[in-house]
Design a protein around this motif. Structure first.
Motif: not given
Length: 414
Positions: A253-281
């Motif tokens: 992978f080139n540099m741009a692809t890596w940063f895109g993958l990092i952004a994608l992974a962090s967004t998906l994990l953040s989405l799951a974390a916020v969804w879990a917090a919203e369900k419990r609070l």
């Protein structure tokens, strides 16, 4: 608003470096000046626009801000065309002008949107709404990442044009659908210059609120140190991975692809974390929000320090993902805790004052952290950013909320 602003921001900022560095050819000093102009603009105008929101209308302030932001982003995307040699001003000057417009628009929205929402739904429901807005916003971010990559292949400046048009469309949407039912204007003073006197009275009320509240003075300290720390991390983590860590060569992978993958992974994990917090609070109280902020801030300190001390890409990636998830959760919880400790009549003004403190921290802390990096290393700069967050833990531990302020005032009167 959460969805559209996140969609627009991700569309513009995922590939912004390609536009400013590759297309416009900006050097590091010019990039630093771009950020400095933005923060100075926020510092100068934040208090004024917050007073406008508390004096006249939070809804009007938000809508005006959306249109000004849209105009600023379209201007930023057009800088490449406007500074192509046919005019006296270079693309860099046009982009600096766009930052001023962007900063002014940001100050109209900052504070006013949160104050409007809390007044409309009530403090007891605000935490859940903040979390839901964050979750929906992350969905917009996911779409914006892909949209940014696709549009930038046509033209490096087009993501900014698209994002600006999204903000303009959002402003038009809010004119029709945004309601304001629980805002009470302060009493208007009579005579000449009454508007200015009303705004001054609102600003004085907000200043007295901050000065007379131990918890708000502590929050000022939080925003100051948080701003300084965030500036160091936000501007250096990608440079640290590129220059000190490097990417796995076997991936292909080139540099741009890596940063895109990092952004994608962090967004998906953040989405799951916020969804879990919203369900419990169901609702977030002041004490629970404050204790959550202690845990989240401690995790952020460990994440940034862990990134600085990472021996390889895998450790650095884990640290970045931890930091991004923590910051996604911190935003809604912090906004809730903040609004629970501010009176409604001066809420937008006080929020704007706190945003000024954040801008001051970024303006002063960024060069300090950068100086450490130039004298020592980027690792040292990241460690300094982590250290700047440590005093916040003590502030959160000592904070007791608005009710404690009221109790203390009663004891002093007695």
């Amino acid at each position: 608003m959460g969805f559209m602003t996140s969609l627009a921001n991700a569309t513009m900022f995922t590939t912004y470096a390609i536009y400013q560095v590759v297309a416009l050819g900006f050097n590091p000093l010019q990039l630093l000046l771009v950020g400095m102009v933005l923060e100075v603009t926020v510092l100068l105008f934040e208090g004024v626009t917050g007073v406008v929101a508390d004096t006249y209308s939070r809804k009007a302030s938000v809508i005006v801000g959306m249109f000004v932001l849209g105009a600023g982003f379209v201007l930023e995307g057009s800088a490449m065309w406007l500074g192509d040699g046919s005019t006296a001003m270079s693309a860099f000057v046009w982009l600096l002008m766009a930052q001023v417009v962007f900063g002014i628009g940001f100050t109209f929205v900052s504070g006013a949107d949160s104050a409007w929402m809390v007044d409309e739904v009530g403090e007891e429901r605000a935490g859940r709404v903040f979390l839901k807005a964050k979750r929906v916003g992350l969905i917009g971010t996911l779409l914006g990442i892909g949209l940014s990559v696709a549009i930038s292949t046509i033209g490096y400046n087009l993501p900014y044009i698209a994002g600006g048009l999204m903000y303009l469309a959002l402003g038009a949407f809010l004119i029709v659908y945004m309601k304001e039912t629980n805002f009470t204007r302060p009493e208007k003073t009579e005579g000449r210059f009454s508007h200015f006197r009303s705004m001054k009275a609102t600003w004085v009320t907000g200043a007295r609120t901050v000065r007379g509240s131990r918890i708000l003075l502590m929050i000022l300290i939080v925003t100051l140190f948080s701003g300084a720390a965030s500036e160091g991390y936000d501007r250096l983590w990608q440079a640290f991975i590129i220059g000190d860590i490097g990417f796995p060569a076997a991936s292909g992978f080139n540099m741009a692809t890596w940063f895109g993958l990092i952004a994608l992974a962090s967004t998906l994990l953040s989405l799951a974390a916020v969804w879990a917090a919203e369900k419990r609070l169901d609702k977030i109280g002041e004490r629970f929000a404050r204790r959550s902020l202690i845990v989240l801030t401690a995790a952020r300190v460990l994440g940034i320090a862990g990134l600085a001390l990472s021996p390889n890409f895998a450790y650095a990636l884990a640290a970045v993902l931890l930091i991004e998830v923590v910051m996604a959760l911190t935003g809604p919880v912090y906004d809730t805790w903040l609004n629970l400790n501010i009176e409604s009549r001066s809420r937008a003004t006080v929020l704007s004052m706190l945003s000024q403190s954040d801008a001051l921290g970024q303006t002063g802390g960024g060069p300090f952290v950068g100086w450490i990096g130039s004298r020592l290393s980027v690792r040292a700069s990241l460690l300094a950013s982590a250290a700047l967050l440590v005093p916040i833990l003590a502030v959160f531990a000592r904070a007791r909320g608005r009710q404690s302020d009221v109790s203390a005032d009663k004891q002093n009167i007695a």
